[in-house]
Design a protein around this motif. Sequence first.
Motif, PDB file in Angstrom:
ATOM      1  N   TYR A  30       0.848  -1.189   0.000  1.00  0.00           N
ATOM      2  CA  TYR A  30       0.000   0.000   0.000  1.00  0.00           C
ATOM      3  C   TYR A  30       0.881   1.236   0.000  1.00  0.00           C
ATOM      4  CZ  TYR A  30      -3.540   3.431   1.317  1.00  0.00           C
ATOM      5  OH  TYR A  30      -4.366   4.512   1.333  1.00  0.00           O
ATOM      6  N   LEU A  63     -12.237  11.592   6.711  1.00  0.00           N
ATOM      7  CA  LEU A  63     -11.951  10.354   5.991  1.00  0.00           C
ATOM      8  C   LEU A  63     -13.198   9.552   5.680  1.00  0.00           C
ATOM      9  CD1 LEU A  63      -8.658   8.923   7.488  1.00  0.00           C
ATOM     10  CD2 LEU A  63      -9.046   9.956   5.267  1.00  0.00           C
ATOM     11  N   TRP A  75     -10.172   4.163   4.178  1.00  0.00           N
ATOM     12  CA  TRP A  75      -9.752   4.358   5.560  1.00  0.00           C
ATOM     13  C   TRP A  75     -10.983   4.564   6.426  1.00  0.00           C
ATOM     14  CZ3 TRP A  75      -4.785   4.591   7.717  1.00  0.00           C
ATOM     15  CH2 TRP A  75      -3.725   4.505   6.802  1.00  0.00           C
ATOM     16  N   GLU A  76     -10.919   4.119   7.661  1.00  0.00           N
ATOM     17  CA  GLU A  76     -12.010   4.295   8.610  1.00  0.00           C
ATOM     18  C   GLU A  76     -11.565   5.242   9.711  1.00  0.00           C
ATOM     19  OE1 GLU A  76     -14.845   1.710  11.652  1.00  0.00           O
ATOM     20  OE2 GLU A  76     -13.208   0.755  10.571  1.00  0.00           O
ATOM     21  N   ASP A  77     -12.401   6.237   9.977  1.00  0.00           N
ATOM     22  CA  ASP A  77     -12.099   7.240  10.993  1.00  0.00           C
ATOM     23  C   ASP A  77     -12.627   6.776  12.347  1.00  0.00           C
ATOM     24  OD1 ASP A  77     -11.487   9.555  12.323  1.00  0.00           O
ATOM     25  OD2 ASP A  77     -13.097  10.739  11.454  1.00  0.00           O
ATOM     26  N   ALA A 124      -6.956   6.870  12.412  1.00  0.00           N
ATOM     27  CA  ALA A 124      -7.520   6.430  11.145  1.00  0.00           C
ATOM     28  C   ALA A 124      -6.983   5.037  10.864  1.00  0.00           C
ATOM     29  CB  ALA A 124      -7.126   7.384  10.026  1.00  0.00           C
ATOM     30  N   LYS A 126      -6.972   1.274   8.619  1.00  0.00           N
ATOM     31  CA  LYS A 126      -7.188   0.675   7.310  1.00  0.00           C
ATOM     32  C   LYS A 126      -6.791  -0.794   7.376  1.00  0.00           C
ATOM     33  CE  LYS A 126      -5.964   1.043   2.413  1.00  0.00           C
ATOM     34  NZ  LYS A 126      -7.358   1.168   1.970  1.00  0.00           N
ATOM     35  N   GLY A 244      -3.074   1.545  11.694  1.00  0.00           N
ATOM     36  CA  GLY A 244      -3.633   2.824  12.090  1.00  0.00           C
ATOM     37  C   GLY A 244      -2.606   3.937  12.110  1.00  0.00           C
TER      38      GLY A 244
END
Length: 299
Positions: A30, A63, A75-77, A124, A126, A244
Amino acid sequence: MISRLVSRLSLTALMVTLSTLAHAQATVIYSTGFEAPTFSTTATATIPNFYTGAPFTTVPGALAASPADQWGLAWEDIPGNIPQSIINYEASVNSATVQSGVVRSGTQALKVDGAVANQRLSTAFKGLPLSTVNRVYDFNFDMRVSGASAQVGQWGVTIIDQNSARIASLGFYQGILVAGSGASLYGLGPFTPIGYDNWATYKLSVNFFTNTMSVALNGFPISSMQNLPLRNDITFTSTLAGVGLGGQAPDGAPYTTTPERAYFDSFSVTSAPEPGTLAFLVLGGMLVIARRRSAKKEG
């Protein structure tokens, strides 16, 4: 003399070939600079509240408004983990937002606000396809932490398994370099200073072949942070790990509306070849050279 020259040239060619193979086998898992069009500084989205489920509109650049990237995973906030963050999350503080005011390279970077009102976690996350089977991973990122506040935190990268166990972490705490695995914290002596409001390049190498981790700062390995042991209870129920970028405040940290914040840029994860593979290649090459030299002597 000619035969010696040929042997030396053969050895040089072998080393070049092995180096080329090593680079060729390294895989980019990534990579992002949080640039457009994948990431937006202006987009908003209507999403459920983290605790109540009621819908609300995110702040620009949050995000949660970012589309899935080329890997198919957005991405997750994660804004916080106590009810107080309901107010802050909906009003003005989305913990992770993409912005253009403070960047290291390009035109955009990720900003993560510190914990507010005793929130412990501002990160954040992922999901990435990582495997513990004899693999070596390098996590690289640029980070800058804003000036000291009444609310301090530990900032950087964190890798977790499917049971939310912290495999390894690397980052910044009150102006110094820190790393950890599980309950073990490294870097509290001797200190490696970084300082506030300074960009620095961090590298965390996680070796599942030897179950160790190593650290480099601004391109230089930190001698006191090489081959440190990882926790011994890592569990992957699949090959998807959580990565994260952000920070975590200590329990009982004081309330403040101006917490520390961190900026992240040029984040990448690469998978290096396992040491056994390179050792096999080197051994094979040495045997080839030895056979050539033996054949020349016999001839």
